[in-house]
Design a protein around this motif. Sequence first.
Motif, PDB file in Angstrom:
ATOM      1  N   TRP A 171      27.021 -30.124  -4.948  1.00 36.83           N
ATOM      2  CA  TRP A 171      27.409 -29.871  -6.331  1.00 36.83           C
ATOM      3  C   TRP A 171      27.766 -28.403  -6.546  1.00 36.83           C
ATOM      4  O   TRP A 171      28.770 -28.078  -7.194  1.00 36.83           O
ATOM      5  CB  TRP A 171      26.256 -30.291  -7.247  1.00 36.83           C
ATOM      6  N   GLU A 172      26.981 -27.512  -5.979  1.00 30.19           N
ATOM      7  CA  GLU A 172      27.272 -26.083  -6.117  1.00 30.19           C
ATOM      8  C   GLU A 172      28.548 -25.708  -5.364  1.00 30.19           C
ATOM      9  O   GLU A 172      29.323 -24.864  -5.829  1.00 30.19           O
ATOM     10  CB  GLU A 172      26.093 -25.263  -5.624  1.00 30.19           C
ATOM     11  N   ALA A 173      28.772 -26.330  -4.194  1.00 28.80           N
ATOM     12  CA  ALA A 173      29.997 -26.032  -3.440  1.00 28.80           C
ATOM     13  C   ALA A 173      31.234 -26.522  -4.183  1.00 28.80           C
ATOM     14  O   ALA A 173      32.286 -25.872  -4.151  1.00 28.80           O
ATOM     15  CB  ALA A 173      29.924 -26.663  -2.052  1.00 28.80           C
ATOM     16  N   ALA A 174      31.126 -27.665  -4.864  1.00 20.41           N
ATOM     17  CA  ALA A 174      32.279 -28.197  -5.590  1.00 20.41           C
ATOM     18  C   ALA A 174      32.592 -27.392  -6.847  1.00 20.41           C
ATOM     19  O   ALA A 174      33.747 -27.388  -7.309  1.00 20.41           O
ATOM     20  CB  ALA A 174      32.031 -29.662  -5.962  1.00 20.41           C
ATOM     21  N   ARG A 175      31.604 -26.707  -7.416  1.00 23.52           N
ATOM     22  CA  ARG A 175      31.815 -25.952  -8.651  1.00 23.52           C
ATOM     23  C   ARG A 175      32.150 -24.480  -8.396  1.00 23.52           C
ATOM     24  O   ARG A 175      32.346 -23.721  -9.351  1.00 23.52           O
ATOM     25  CB  ARG A 175      30.569 -26.051  -9.534  1.00 23.52           C
ATOM     26  N   MET A 176      32.211 -24.067  -7.139  1.00 22.29           N
ATOM     27  CA  MET A 176      32.589 -22.683  -6.850  1.00 22.29           C
ATOM     28  C   MET A 176      34.063 -22.464  -7.173  1.00 22.29           C
ATOM     29  O   MET A 176      34.881 -23.381  -7.118  1.00 22.29           O
ATOM     30  CB  MET A 176      32.317 -22.350  -5.376  1.00 22.29           C
ATOM     31  N   PHE A 177      34.393 -21.210  -7.484  1.00 24.21           N
ATOM     32  CA  PHE A 177      35.779 -20.834  -7.767  1.00 24.21           C
ATOM     33  C   PHE A 177      36.146 -19.677  -6.860  1.00 24.21           C
ATOM     34  O   PHE A 177      35.641 -18.557  -7.015  1.00 24.21           O
ATOM     35  CB  PHE A 177      35.951 -20.432  -9.232  1.00 24.21           C
ATOM     36  N   LEU A 178      37.010 -19.952  -5.878  1.00 31.65           N
ATOM     37  CA  LEU A 178      37.519 -18.921  -4.966  1.00 31.65           C
ATOM     38  C   LEU A 178      39.008 -19.169  -4.773  1.00 31.65           C
ATOM     39  O   LEU A 178      39.452 -19.624  -3.717  1.00 31.65           O
ATOM     40  CB  LEU A 178      36.780 -18.968  -3.622  1.00 31.65           C
TER      41      LEU A 178
END
Length: 518
Positions: A171-178
């Motif tokens: 979930w945290e990986a999917a919500r990252m913005f890079l």
Amino acid sequence: MSEADTAVLREVGAFLGSLAAGDLAVRSRQGTAHDAAAWAVRKRGLTGCSSARWAGSITKATHDQWALARRGQAAHIGWLRGQVTQIEARLARPLGAKASKREGLVRGYASRGEWHAKSRRLQALKDRLAAVEADWAAGRVRVVRGGRRLAHTRHHLDDAGLSREAWRERWEAARMFLAADGESGKRFGNETIRVTDTGRISLKLPTTLAHLANAPHGRYVLDATVRFKHRGEEWLDRITADRAVAYRLHHDLPRGRWYVTASWQRATAPVLPLRAALARGVVGVDMNDDHLAAWRLDVHGNPVGEPQRFFYDLTGSADHRDAQIRHALSRLLHYTRHGGATAIAIEDLDFTDGKGREKHGRNKRFRRLISRFPTARLKARLVSMAAEQQVAIVAVDPAYTSRWGAQHWQRPLTSTNRKTTRHDAAAVAIGRRALGHPIRRRTTPPPQHRSDAAGHRTAQARPDTRRREETRPHPPGPRTRCVPPGRGAKAGDQCAQHRSGHTAEHASWQQDSLPLSL
């Protein structure tokens, strides 16, 4: 990726992801009242804790996500309205009433129980339509950053085979913005996420995380390098000339890998005239739910060589299905290029309005067939991939291609060494329609003892061939009781009537001039 690089990317991605989530909430609350001034206010609010370029990338991604949600909302409203209209029309008909195309009447429901169930579904659809229309009027969209499917998985961890910690990491990986947009004229085409010609990656850190920098000017240089195997030469040409390239970094937790996606805007591909595109023949393609049936035709509409089939499997994940489609289309394009053709003819199919039960009744097998039919995805992929190979795409009317192909081409193209299928014959019909030739063939000549002793040819010719559409001359005389040539009431008034320029196909009595080679 080293542990230090992974830790920095996660921290930067989580921080920028929180900014993107807050910006999306602000943009959603503004609704349709948003304008350029509101956009500038949002960007200035994000610049203080990140940077001007990061703020620009975040606000642009937010606007694109809101616009995509609005388009999906409009499509959902159209689908709900269509369902309500169809159910109301069928409810108004008597039980067991048959459909009538001539009078424009739909069929009624089979039983009273089905009528009652559909009336309840009608009320549910109207309630859903009212709620969606209220959101549309207020400019309110419903977006889940990270994906609705992954959010739903949180409540079914046992079925997904995940622990709470594993789900939280995804979930945290999917919500990252890079992600950062490129800018022409800047070094290597991007100042925020820079990738050099040697594959070295560096990031411009946000102001809040400037203490993580390991290079001058608040930048962090990763130890790992990147390679682009697909279109690597084109990417290298762009960054060498300092042309804009956008980058996106994402973490694939199941594989334990980090990926860099590079994208740029290409020049619009020139559109060839139809005559130039078909100058070397065409490859007719019949799209099916599990394969593509292709056959190359020359300029006269004659099949050349052997038919080909390119299979794909549309089961499994979305990435697997997309890979299957790309592989099948790549084989199709290679077959087209090696055969010498420069155009591919496909049917202009669209099943968006014909997948429901209200149109096809209880034929569940057929509804499942057209539901998994990847028409839109195939056409979009084929157009983009064909532009790279300089192959033109010709979309034709799909009416009666399968029926007339099987009726007029399946048996003549079948021999002891080759069994022509219905799909192969449909590919021939599609290719002939793209070339401007009629699909239906003339019948065989009459026996020798009739008036037409020489008979007429089973042939075809191009539409620009002279005298191909004129009436057949009749020998005048008392035995045939025919009028002299050119004197009849309908003389010279035989319409070509084929779908490339007229309303229907050739009739069985019209004459062509070139012999058919099979």
